[in-house]
Motif scaffolding. Structure first.
Motif, short mmCIF file in Angstrom:
data_model
loop_
_atom_site.label_atom_id
_atom_site.label_comp_id
_atom_site.label_asym_id
_atom_site.label_seq_id
_atom_site.Cartn_x
_atom_site.Cartn_y
_atom_site.Cartn_z
N PHE A 108 0.92 -1.28 0.15
CA PHE A 108 -0.08 -0.12 0.07
C PHE A 108 0.90 1.16 0.24
N TYR A 145 0.44 1.88 9.54
CA TYR A 145 -0.44 1.00 8.57
C TYR A 145 -1.79 1.46 9.23
N THR A 187 -4.67 3.16 6.49
CA THR A 187 -5.59 2.09 5.97
C THR A 187 -6.91 1.41 6.64
N PRO A 197 -7.39 2.38 0.15
CA PRO A 197 -6.66 1.41 1.17
C PRO A 197 -7.30 0.07 1.07
N SER A 241 -8.95 8.45 1.89
CA SER A 241 -8.39 8.20 0.74
C SER A 241 -8.89 9.02 -0.45
#
Lengths: 165, 426, 136
Positions: free
Chosen positions: B64, B147, B151, C58, C96
């Motif tokens: 990612f 992370y 994410t 993501p 995002s």
């Protein structure tokens, strides 16, 4: 579907062998072998066995299979009949190690190796060998005979190895 | 009549542009990794481990992120006052990680911060501490925090893996069961033998490992405590003793025995050694894996003529077939959310790792390497490790669950296989 | 009586004429609006593409997640603000989307857009992030 037809065919072959077997040689053989094994002294039996092993020295001890199959191939049959004849009368026992090629999953191949060893065992038993003289173990794909990828290697690894103990 | 018609026409036209704001729909994105700058942490120079390097490598492997090389950095800020967003934006960084390491009498404390360069704001500030031997753990903790913040998924960089190594030379230490960090570092041998070892499985509390060993010249299942190394032989039956899998409560093992003539699945209560037979079929039944509720097992069986995945209820014994695509589906593993089954699938003679959506049954090929097998899913469900062949050697590789990211773990001597990804440590 | 009737007729015609002219003017205006809307649409795909190319999703993103953003621009095409109007429930996904628009910074195609079109359609507009190419 195809596979189940195949296994029926094998069953038929085995049945045929069973009939042939019982008509040729009555069930005296396992008893005779047991009597020889228990009655004889240790040294004496060793001498006997040595003599006997030379009798099977020329016979094949590795038997091959097709992918994802535990069906004995016809070319191995003659040698196995020879081993069976020897085992019926000798006090020796035999170890059958089943193996698979590296394709497919490890534990499934472990089961497949056992099926192959069992196929050889069942054949020997049908030939009148006492099942107590036969030990089977599967190594799955953990112990290939030859390394390398490709059918020429794989076909040598899908096997049962027979060894006298 | 004519006018009123025009009037209506006008009304309807006026209605549209004034009422609704223009909406542009974005239906696709890129799988371009997000650029992130991990600045070498102040005070970490000369340590036995390069923290910045470990964090960057972790983030890169996740697929990612694209860490920006430190040689491109214009400045090396260590705190907020030194962060100039414009510099990082010029480098193309979306995020920025800075930090400061303090040595407090042999104990290291790292304070680190994550910045959103595009929105020009600090996302978090955290601290982590440890000894010299825990520097890698400190680095992985940074990776996990970064992370997760970006994410929304818990990081699995601090987890461990097990695998089996075959040195391919006959001798006492030929087969080795190895324990290592998720990035392959700090590997140590848990057990070695001249005879094959296979099917390592973590207990859910991470304190023990179950595996199959041929050390008695026949297969047997052993449990080994990680902390003490103490080994206990759990099974010694005629025939197969294989494929151990811990129940969710760690009280039982599901396993495969052929003592009754056929490979069947059993459960073994560890404390009492009480054995219970689960399947009963003349076909091969093997490779059990527990569902998260502990009420059923999924497993491989060739009862339909070819290996396929089935599910059996422990309460009723009812068996249901789960896979229908292709003629070889084996060694199933459920994803942590229970929504996906990962398995080995053969298509056109080639073995792939595939995922199948539990609800829809849709299958998707994740790997296209050579002889792919033994998939093991990370506890966060984002990636899986599997065994494959590269230049005639067994190696480990990883792939993201959506197949977007793939990489190979560096291989050492011999063949490496049968990876098992640990759960999260509690 | 006669003259009164004539006058009424005159008035009626006048009213009709006025109404007709008003309607005509309105129709004219609406046609203009329509042409602005068509022009505005011709910019949509270029703008969407620019955002798509900046959108790194993501790993937690899934088909079915939707995030609606309100974008404010100045006539040069520069992004002044990005606000989440309706989130997806997954904060990483929403982040995002915001990052994608912010990383564009400047929509160059807006520069040569007719001013009327900009004022009506692009000073304030929405982006709906609605991925179709992810897993379920």
């Amino acid at each position: 579907m195809l596979k189940s037809i195949k296994s029926f065919a094998i069953l038929a072959v085995v049945m045929g062998l069973m009939v042939g077997c019982s008509s040729n040689k009555p069930a005296e053989d396992p008893n005779a072998a047991n009597a020889a094994g228990t009655g004889a002294g240790v040294t004496q039996s060793t001498v006997d066995v040595d003599n006997d092993l030379s009798a099977v020295a020329g016979l094949a001890t590795v038997f091959y299979f097709e992918f994802d199959s535990a069906v004995l191939l016809p070319e191995g049959r003659a040698a196995l009949i020879g081993h069976a004849e020897f085992l019926r009368n000798a006090s020796k026992s035999v170890r059958l190690e089943g193996h698979a090629d590296e394709r497919g999953t490890r534990e499934y191949n472990m089961a497949l190796g056992e099926r192959r060893a069992n196929a050889v065992r069942d054949f020997l038993v049908l030939q009148g060998v006492s099942s107590s003289k036969i030990e089977t173990v599967s190594y799955g794909e953990e112990r290939p005979a030859v390394s390398g990828s490709g059918e020429s290697s794989y076909s040598k690894n899908r096997r049962v190895e027979l060894s006298y103990q | 009549m004519k006018y009123s018609w025009i009037f209506l026409f006008i009304l309807s036209l006026f209605a549209t542009p004034v009422m609704a704001r223009l909406t542009i729909e974005i239906t696709s994105g890129v799988d371009n990794p997000t650029p992130i700058a991990v600045v070498p942490f102040a005070g970490s120079l000369g340590l036995s481990e390069d923290i910045q390097d470990i964090v960057s490598a972790d983030l890169l492997r996740s697929g990612f992120f694209r860490p920006i090389p430190k040689t491109d950095m214009l400045s090396m800020p260590k705190a907020e006052a030194e962060v100039f967003y414009r510099d990082w934006r010029m480098l193309g960084a979306s995020y920025l990680v800075v930090g400061q390491m303090t040595n407090m009498g042999g104990r290291y404390q790292l304070q680190f911060e994550l910045y959103d360069v595009i929105s020009q704001r600090k996302i978090f500030q955290k601290q982590v501490a440890g000894t010299d031997s825990q520097l890698r753990d400190i680095a992985h903790a940074v990776s996990d925090a970064v992370y997760e913040a970006i994410t929304g998924i818990r990081g699995a960089f601090s987890t461990k893996i097990l695998y089996v190594e075959d040195l391919k030379q006959a001798g006492a230490g030929r087969y080795r069961l190895v324990y290592a960090d998720a990035d392959g570092a700090r590997d140590r041998v848990l057990f070695s033998s001249s005879e094959p070892l296979l099917s390592p499985a973590w207990s859910n509390d991470m304190s023990k490992v179950a595996y199959v060993s041929f050390e008695t010249s026949r297969p047997a299942i052993f449990i080994q405590e990680l902390a003490t190394g103490k080994r206990t032989q759990m099974t010694n039956f005629q025939g197969l003793n294989g494929a151990p899998a811990w129940s969710p409560d760690d009280q039982s093992l599901a396993l495969v025995l052929s003592k009754d003539g056929n490979p069947e699945i059993y459960t073994l209560e560890i404390a009492t050694k009480k054995l219970r037979r689960v399947t009963d079929h003349f076909a091969i039944d093997t490779e059990p894996n527990w569902t998260a509720d502990g009420r059923s097992l999924i497993f491989t069986s060739n009862r339909g003529g070819s290996p396929q995945i089935y599910q059996v209820s422990l309460a009723t014994g009812r068996v249901e077939r789960l896979t229908f695509e292709g003629d070889y589906n084996a060694r199933p593993r459920l994803s942590p959310d229970g929504k996906t089954i990962i398995m080995v699938h053969r298509r056109d003679g080639i073995f792939h790792i595939t995922s199948q959506d539990v609800k829809t049954g849709n299958m998707r090929i994740l790997t296209e390497t050579w002889l792919d097998e033994s998939p093991s899913i990370a506890p966060n469900g984002a990636m899986l490790l599997y065994a494959t062949q590269h230049q005639n050697k067994g190696v480990l590789a990883a792939v993201s669950m959506d197949a977007g990211v793939k990489f190979r773990l560096p291989s050492k001597q011999g063949d490496v296989r049968e990876p098992a990804w640990s759960p999260f440590s509690k | 009586m006669e003259a009164e009737k004539k006058q009424q007729e005159q008035q009626r015609k006048q009213r009709e004429q006025q109404a007709f002219e008003a309607a005509l003017a309105q129709e004219q205006a609406s046609l203009e609006e329509q042409s602005y809307a068509v022009t505005a649409q011709s910019y949509m795909s270029a703008i969407a593409q620019r955002v798509s190319s900046k959108w790194s999703r993501p790993a937690s993103a899934r088909n079915g997640m939707q995030c609606l953003l309100l974008i404010k621009l100045v006539p040069t095409g520069r992004v002044v603000s990005v606000d989440v109007l309706k989130g997806s429930g997954n904060s990483a996904f929403d982040l995002s989307a915001v990052q994608a628009v912010k990383s564009v910074e400047q929509f160059d195609e807006i520069k040569d857009m007719p001013r009327e079109v900009f004022e009506r359609h692009y000073r304030e507009f929405e982006f709906l992030f609605n991925p179709q190419d992810l897993r379920q």
